[in-house]
Enzyme design. Structure first.
Site: not given
Length: 498
Positions: A151, A175, A178, A228, A283, A383
């Site tokens: 995201f 993909k 969402e 992640s 990240c 994290e």
């Protein structure tokens, strides 16, 4: 407020089926639902992969010249529409418009790299390795490549992979997350406008059901993932178990080491920029600042004074930092702020107490600063993926290096110093994949490859650059021997001289 339907893009058109399940899409600055996203079933995945598989056959046989022409056309269209794409990112992710525009611009750099595909796919040739025997190498497309993106960079991360996969002759199934799907749809539509044949780039929306089917499907030959660490490990293990090549980029806990000789004003600016840009949801964000004494007090003071000038609010209103992406994620990050205080860290700036220029129901948390953090605290070990910066104090360069190298993540790191010898030593000794020297977020240019070490990468191949070209192609070596034309018989070729 009315909501829009957001659905898959398959074979160059919007999907016309009926979804069994949907998921809400929010505007994080208001908390309002703005869309309903169709979630793919396993059967829908099969439908999309079939389209991509058929399209890959003709596209893989298309000349490099034609592929490059499509890439150049796509590049021009994306550059023309980047403001529109940025607005979609801000509306669903929440990051401020300038940051969203920067995201698209970084993605454009990979497109420009992929435009050089005729050169990038050149093979090698060795003549007369044995008597009248030649050997040469070629690289060929894989077929269908799946890209599973996060995201936090809904446009940039797909652009790390898709242009190179397409340039190499593959078809792609994307993909996206969402949480913010519209930017991916908008970018994907530009491929058709650029002249790419239908079915070469497809967008499939979904959750774990869709991901699992992509990882299992026999016609999906490669999987590129960013997310992640637990999910990256899962994608890598499940994908490779089904015979796929996988590059799975995971999480991070990026350290910024500040030596006593550093320019502390530069370091303070960098810490704020790298810690709170995109609300810390990246990240490569700096989440742990390692201050080598005796500069910690002064550095923390400089950082706190700069944080007081930041404005958090709606990304369309000229703010410095936007909301977090969802309410549950905001609540999770807030829980770390509470945990840090409970565990004994000094809360210097409490982002929970900020004034927010946005809707009352937005997913807000302001920039937060902890000092005197120790390595056993959850705000250091985990994290957080939010605007929380932790300052850890150490007494020497060696202690700072040991702290970085003992961390299970190895994505990015930075050192701030005016000592060239210390910087050179750090770049060689640190066990991290991307290193910045007086640069807080060392994301490489597109012609170098992006990726970390240790638990920040599963698989052997980093993103984009020459490693990306190799990931999306398979090598083949040909050994060739031809009869000498003087063996006899008719020969209407060019005359030769013995």
């Amino acid at each position: 407020m009315s909501t829009s339907r957001i659905t898959h893009l398959v074979g160059g058109a919007s999907w016309t089926g009926v979804a069994e399940r949907t998921s809400p899409v929010y505007n994080p600055a208001t908390g309002a639902v703005t869309g309903e996203l169709d979630l793919a079933s396993a059967a829908t995945v099969d439908e999309v992969v079939k389209v991509a598989h058929e399209a890959s056959k003709a596209w893989g046989a298309t000349s490099l010249t034609k592929r490059a022409q499509v890439l150049f056309g796509f590049r021009e269209l994306l550059n023309q529409r980047k403001e529109e794409i940025a607005a979609l990112i801000t509306a669903e992710h929440g990051k401020v418009l300038s940051d969203a525009l920067g995201e698209v611009t970084r993605g454009l750099e990979v497109v420009e790299f992929a435009c050089g595909i005729p050169h990038l796919l050149k093979g090698g040739y060795s003549e007369n390795v044995s008597t009248k025997v030649d050997v040469y190498s070629i690289r060929q497309p894989l077929g269908v490549s799946a890209v599973i993106s996060p995201f936090n960079f809904p446009a940039m991360v797909p652009l790390w992979f898709v242009p190179i996969a397409v340039a190499c002759g593959n078809s792609v199934v994307i993909k996206p997350s969402e949480k913010d799907p519209s930017a991916v749809n908008a970018v994907a539509a530009l491929w058709k406008e650029a002249g790419l044949p239908d079915g070469v780039v497809n967008v499939l929306h979904g959750d774990k059901e869709a991901v699992d089917r992509l990882l299992e499907h026999p016609d999906v030959k490669s999987v590129s993932f960013v997310g992640s660490t637990p999910i990256a490990r899962y994608v890598y293990e499940k994908g490779t178990a089904h015979g796929k090549r996988v590059q799975a980029l995971g999480g991070a806990k990026n350290h910024m080491v500040v030596l006593p000789d550093a320019d502390l004003d530069l370091a303070a600016d960098a810490a704020v920029n790298a810690g709170f840009g995109s609300a810390g949801e990246r990240c490569m964000a700096i989440s742990a600042l390692v201050a080598v004494e005796p500069i910690a007090d002064e550095l923390v003071s400089k950082i706190a004074s700069r944080m007081a000038t930041l404005k958090t609010g709606d990304g369309t209103r000229g703010c410095d930092m936007g909301p977090l992406v969802t309410g549950p994620h905001r609540d999770k990050v807030v829980s770390y702020v509470s945990a840090g205080s409970d565990e004994g860290a000094e809360l210097v700036v409490d982002g929970r107490q900020d004034d927010f220029d946005g809707g009352d129901d937005g997913f807000w948390l302001g920039p937060t600063l902890f000092d005197k953090v120790t390595p056993d605290m959850s705000i250091y070990t985990d994290e957080i993926f939010g605007p929380v910066l932790s300052v850890v104090r150490v007494n020497s360069y060696d202690a700072a290096l040991e702290l970085v190298n003992s961390n299970p993540y190895g994505n990015g790191t930075a050192i701030f110093t005016n000592d060239g010898g210390a910087a050179r030593r750090f770049q060689n000794e640190v066990e991290v994949g991307m290193v910045g020297i007086n640069v807080p977020i060392p994301v490489p240019m597109a012609y170098y490859s992006f990726g970390g070490w240790k638990n920040s990468l599963f698989g052997d191949t980093h993103a984009h650059g020459t490693e990306g070209v190799h990931f999306f192609t398979k090598g083949k070596v040909v050994t060739s021997r031809w009869l000498d034309p003087t063996h006899g018989g008719l020969n209407l070729g060019f005359p030769t001289h013995d």
